[in-house]
Design an enzyme around this catalytic site. Sequence first.
Site, short mmCIF file in Angstrom:
data_model
loop_
_atom_site.label_atom_id
_atom_site.label_comp_id
_atom_site.label_asym_id
_atom_site.label_seq_id
_atom_site.Cartn_x
_atom_site.Cartn_y
_atom_site.Cartn_z
N LYS A 298 0.85 -1.20 0.00
CA LYS A 298 0.00 0.00 0.00
C LYS A 298 0.88 1.25 0.00
CE LYS A 298 -3.80 -0.72 2.41
NZ LYS A 298 -4.41 -0.97 3.73
N ARG B 39 -3.50 3.14 8.48
CA ARG B 39 -3.79 1.95 7.68
C ARG B 39 -2.63 0.97 7.73
NH1 ARG B 39 -4.98 4.26 1.79
NH2 ARG B 39 -6.24 2.36 1.67
N GLY C 299 -8.30 -7.76 4.34
CA GLY C 299 -9.18 -7.73 5.50
C GLY C 299 -8.60 -8.32 6.76
N MET D 58 -5.99 -7.23 8.56
CA MET D 58 -5.38 -6.35 9.55
C MET D 58 -6.15 -5.05 9.72
SD MET D 58 -1.45 -7.27 9.30
CE MET D 58 -1.27 -6.19 7.96
N ARG E 161 -3.31 -1.75 -6.45
CA ARG E 161 -2.44 -2.92 -6.38
C ARG E 161 -2.77 -3.83 -7.56
NH1 ARG E 161 -5.41 -4.99 -1.04
NH2 ARG E 161 -7.42 -5.40 -1.94
N HIS F 259 -4.80 -42.94 -4.00
CA HIS F 259 -4.91 -43.58 -5.31
C HIS F 259 -5.90 -42.84 -6.20
CE1 HIS F 259 -6.59 -46.57 -8.14
NE2 HIS F 259 -5.32 -46.90 -8.28
N ARG G 89 2.72 -46.48 -19.01
CA ARG G 89 2.69 -47.56 -18.02
C ARG G 89 1.97 -48.74 -18.64
NH1 ARG G 89 0.91 -42.94 -15.27
NH2 ARG G 89 2.21 -42.32 -13.48
N ARG H 125 7.38 -48.20 -20.25
CA ARG H 125 7.96 -48.82 -19.06
C ARG H 125 7.50 -50.26 -18.97
NH1 ARG H 125 6.39 -46.68 -13.19
NH2 ARG H 125 4.40 -47.59 -13.76
N GLU I 214 14.79 -44.06 -9.94
CA GLU I 214 13.82 -43.80 -8.87
C GLU I 214 14.25 -44.38 -7.53
OE1 GLU I 214 10.13 -45.67 -10.04
OE2 GLU I 214 11.21 -47.13 -11.24
N SER J 216 15.21 -41.57 -17.02
CA SER J 216 13.99 -40.81 -16.74
C SER J 216 13.77 -40.87 -15.24
CB SER J 216 12.81 -41.42 -17.49
OG SER J 216 11.63 -40.75 -17.11
N GLY K 272 12.03 -41.05 -12.03
CA GLY K 272 10.71 -41.37 -11.49
C GLY K 272 10.64 -40.73 -10.11
N THR K 273 10.27 -39.49 -10.07
CA THR K 273 10.42 -38.73 -8.81
C THR K 273 9.37 -39.10 -7.76
OG1 THR K 273 9.32 -36.93 -9.95
CG2 THR K 273 11.71 -36.78 -9.70
N ASN K 274 8.31 -39.81 -8.15
CA ASN K 274 7.37 -40.25 -7.11
C ASN K 274 8.05 -41.24 -6.18
OD1 ASN K 274 5.49 -38.77 -8.46
ND2 ASN K 274 4.37 -40.51 -9.30
N ASP K 275 8.59 -42.31 -6.78
CA ASP K 275 9.27 -43.31 -5.96
C ASP K 275 10.55 -42.74 -5.35
OD1 ASP K 275 8.10 -45.86 -5.53
OD2 ASP K 275 8.10 -46.15 -7.70
N CYS L 79 9.56 -38.07 -15.13
CA CYS L 79 8.22 -38.52 -15.46
C CYS L 79 7.34 -38.70 -14.23
CB CYS L 79 8.28 -39.82 -16.26
SG CYS L 79 9.03 -41.18 -15.35
N TYR M 98 13.77 -33.00 -21.01
CA TYR M 98 12.31 -32.89 -21.09
C TYR M 98 11.68 -33.18 -19.73
CZ TYR M 98 12.13 -38.01 -21.12
OH TYR M 98 12.25 -39.33 -20.79
P1 ADP Z 1 -7.74 -2.68 3.71
O1 ADP Z 1 -6.30 -2.97 3.49
O2 ADP Z 1 -8.43 -3.64 4.61
O3 ADP Z 1 -8.44 -2.42 2.42
P2 ADP Z 1 -7.46 0.16 3.99
O4 ADP Z 1 -6.30 0.67 4.75
O5 ADP Z 1 -7.32 0.16 2.52
O6 ADP Z 1 -7.78 -1.29 4.52
O7 ADP Z 1 -8.68 1.04 4.45
C1 ADP Z 1 -9.99 0.63 4.67
C2 ADP Z 1 -10.96 1.54 3.96
O8 ADP Z 1 -10.81 2.88 4.36
C3 ADP Z 1 -10.76 1.52 2.46
O9 ADP Z 1 -12.02 1.51 1.83
C4 ADP Z 1 -10.04 2.81 2.19
O10 ADP Z 1 -10.30 3.29 0.90
C5 ADP Z 1 -10.61 3.75 3.26
N1 ADP Z 1 -9.65 4.78 3.61
C6 ADP Z 1 -8.41 4.55 4.06
N2 ADP Z 1 -7.75 5.73 4.24
C7 ADP Z 1 -8.60 6.69 3.86
C8 ADP Z 1 -8.50 8.13 3.79
N3 ADP Z 1 -7.37 8.75 4.13
N4 ADP Z 1 -9.55 8.82 3.39
C9 ADP Z 1 -10.69 8.16 3.04
N5 ADP Z 1 -10.86 6.85 3.08
C10 ADP Z 1 -9.82 6.10 3.48
MG MG Z 2 -7.74 -1.34 1.03
MG MG Z 3 7.96 -45.97 -9.73
#
Ligand code: ADP
Ligand code: MG
Ligand code: MG
Length: 882
Positions: A23, A93, A102, A104, A343, A461, A567, A623, A752, A771, A773-776, A838, A858
């Site tokens: 971020k 953030r 989601g 952290m 991202r 199996h 086989r 084989r 193998e 060849s 035979g990496t399983n065995d 193989c 190969y």
């Molecule tokens: P996550 O990584 O869980 O998406 P974010 O840090 O991106 O958490 O933030 C959670 C929400 O808050 C996101 O929808 C983001 O766009 C919003 N948000 C974060 N910082 C700001 C900001 N400075 N102004 C307005 N909205 C923000």
């Molecule tokens: Mg976010």
């Molecule tokens: Mg074998």
Amino acid sequence: MVYYFGKSKTEGKGLAKTLLGGKGVNLAEMTSIGLPVPPGFTITTEVCGDYYKHGKQLPKGLMEECHDAIAQLEQELGKKFGDNDNPLLVSVRSGAAVSMPGMMNTILNLGLNDAATEGLAKATKNERFAYDAYRRLINMYGDVVMGLSHHSFEEAFDKIKKKYKVTEDTEVPAEGLKELCEAYKDVYKKSAGEDFPQDPIKQLQLAIESVFGSWHADRAISYRRIEAAKGNTEIANLIGTAVNVQAMVYGNMGDDSGTGVGFTRDPNTGLNKFYGEFLINAQGEDVVAGIRTPQPVAEMGKWDKAAHKELMEIKDKLETHYKEMQDIEFTIEKGKLYMLQTRTGKRNGIAAVKIACDMVKEGLITEKEAVLRVPASDLTHCLLPSFKPTARNAADVLCRGLNASPGAAVGKLVFTAVEARERFEAGEDVILVRRETSPEDVEGMSAAVGILTSTGGATSHAAVVARGWGKCCVAGASDVEINEKAKTITVNGRKFTNKDTISLDGTTGEVMAGEVETQEPKLSGDFAKLMEWADKYRTMKIRTNADSPADAKRAREFGAEGIGLCRTEHMFFEADRIIHMRSMILADDETDRRAALKKLLPFQRKDFEGIFKAMAGLPVTIRLLDPPLHEFLPHEAAAQKDMATELGVKPADIKKRSEALHESNPMLGHRGCRLSVTYPEILEMQVQAIVEAAIICAKKNIDAQPEIMIPLVGTAAELRILRAKVEETIEVTKAAKKHEGELKILIGTMIEIPRACLTANEVAEYADFFSFGTNDLTQMTFGYSRDDVGGFLPDYIEHKIVPVDPFQSLDQAGVGQLVEMGVTKGRSVKSKLKIGICGEHGGDPSSIGFCNSTGLDYVSCSPFRVPIARLAAAQAALKQAK
Ligand code: ADP
Ligand code: MG
Ligand code: MG
């Protein structure tokens, strides 16, 4: 420790994601290319590392650096942090180098207190907004920093909504929000035992610590563990999260404001069309939290034409800059658009292929980049029938097992291999349900459209065979209780009979009631284009593991350049042959054995002829018989009785023979080349069949290229003796058939057994090719029984004793050394020795990378993995060239 981003300066530009988090890096990057990003600063991941190193203590000087950065912010925005008139508010953030959606903490509107809220109301002339921001802060701060239960806050909100007779958050008037803030402060005090902190700097410090703290929250730890187990090595090595402190912009200022999220292209189809949603008068997580229903961004123009237009321009600018599909967050404050995050967007394999090809067309990336960009294993999404997304969403999910072999299967339940065969021949689509499968079931497995087991693991199996065939399989679905006699299954109290249809999703492991509609894959267009590029850049050949002309043909369509493992034992299981195989096994002496083998000969010859034809012009490695003989005999009394009747012998004889063949460790027992040493006539029959088939092909002008492979060799002497036997048989057969022309037949061995690697220079004397035979080889190097790992491997992965299942991804540190040794020692006596692999690993992208760097000629994998291997080999070659 702190890196500023804003109009005045962008300090973090070009720094590593590992330091600033994803971020942080992208906020700096977006700022530096002139996009409208609210200014702020990033505290590095190293600080988080230090925080934990020093017993959860913020490093000295950090808060001072934060003060300086806040001062810079204040100057840039003309607002003051903690001001009572026009306060600067910030978000705090989290953001690690690898996104953990989601997992952290984030806190919005930080810096508000009672006085500042009044000031904010005055400065913005919007009381409702100011108290909306304040109630969000108290709630989030309570939740995230103090760990208070969300529930009491919700209750307080419901009370206010009731009082004002409204249902939506946005309908609560300013007055109500003011009351809500008071109520929230009470909740806070009651639960936290202290007042909501009025000092913004204190808020900031505790918020930073709580973001660091969320790095070690259980859910974050589990998430990293699960990702690491899936092969995400990056995530296992992270030191902590960065913290981004950023000036707030407000999507909750009224009906001219809003917030949204989106992908610059459709992550499901790859279409170059913005794919996103937005909400009017909302902040932060409102869009994804599901409190209110957002609108598609496509509709945004109707609400605010200019903002929509700008968003589309930014979308293009982002893609031109990153040359990648982006996943973004944005907010509109009183008509003005701000970017809050970008991202690389996650996408499925189908979208990945389309986006890569489109971006080459658009001149954004090169062919090589396109090849490198598509995760090879995601190609499976393109190769298998799948459930229609709409049908999938509406499906009645009964339970979940292991996603043992991907794909979608719909069929009626069958409970035995025989029933599967019969009903398949009658034209029905059937799903074979077994506790687990054994080699005796293969007939039924091949007849079924899908396989469901209640006990097996991912390397059982059923799973291995199904994957080999590209057949959908859900294994180890322990909620499925099977009553084979009554021909029913019971799943969580619901009963299904052999007249009922179910649907299996081998990609997710889900078992669904009834028929869920499917769609067929398309291998033309973008897919074909990407494959063409892959073939251009790879240096290793790709072969396939195939035992029948049909599989060979299909693999060739997928681009296989030969068979790396054919086989022969599967050929003996079919109904018209197993009887001769069994009478061979029952035979008391060589004469009787030869008589039975003679009956098998024409079948084998025909099989080979078919395969040579399907693979004309390409090498076919065959084989010789490998499994221990007892696998061909029935073990249950009833089946033994049937067999006795069929063969005209006494059931007791079969029982006796079966018992005599019993071994304590059959996988380390009388199998592989050991069979040929004790029963050379089996080898003779098989080689004769190969040579005769090659002669027939030669007559028909079909270019057959057989390679005879002797399995399970551990000493050079084994190969010396058996090679001589093979050569002799070739000559005898040629003479018998009066074949004058040259037959080019290579003779080599499967490597193998660890000892074969250790003495590869000796073994190579008698081999035209190796060849692996990496399983065995994996089984014997670790000393793990491949069929029994299910009992402990999950624990081993959980405790990080092994990073991943070594039967799926080659253990490069251990088994890999043996492979390298085998290659080096083998080529030390024969520099041109042809070497391939193989095992199951031949279709695993990271193992393929290893094979490429080890200098293999190969890799060979199941037909459905051939395209994956082509792409992975190209990626390995491109990466190695770098
Ligand atoms: P996550 O990584 O869980 O998406 P974010 O840090 O991106 O958490 O933030 C959670 C929400 O808050 C996101 O929808 C983001 O766009 C919003 N948000 C974060 N910082 C700001 C900001 N400075 N102004 C307005 N909205 C923000
Ligand atoms: Mg976010
Ligand atoms: Mg074998």
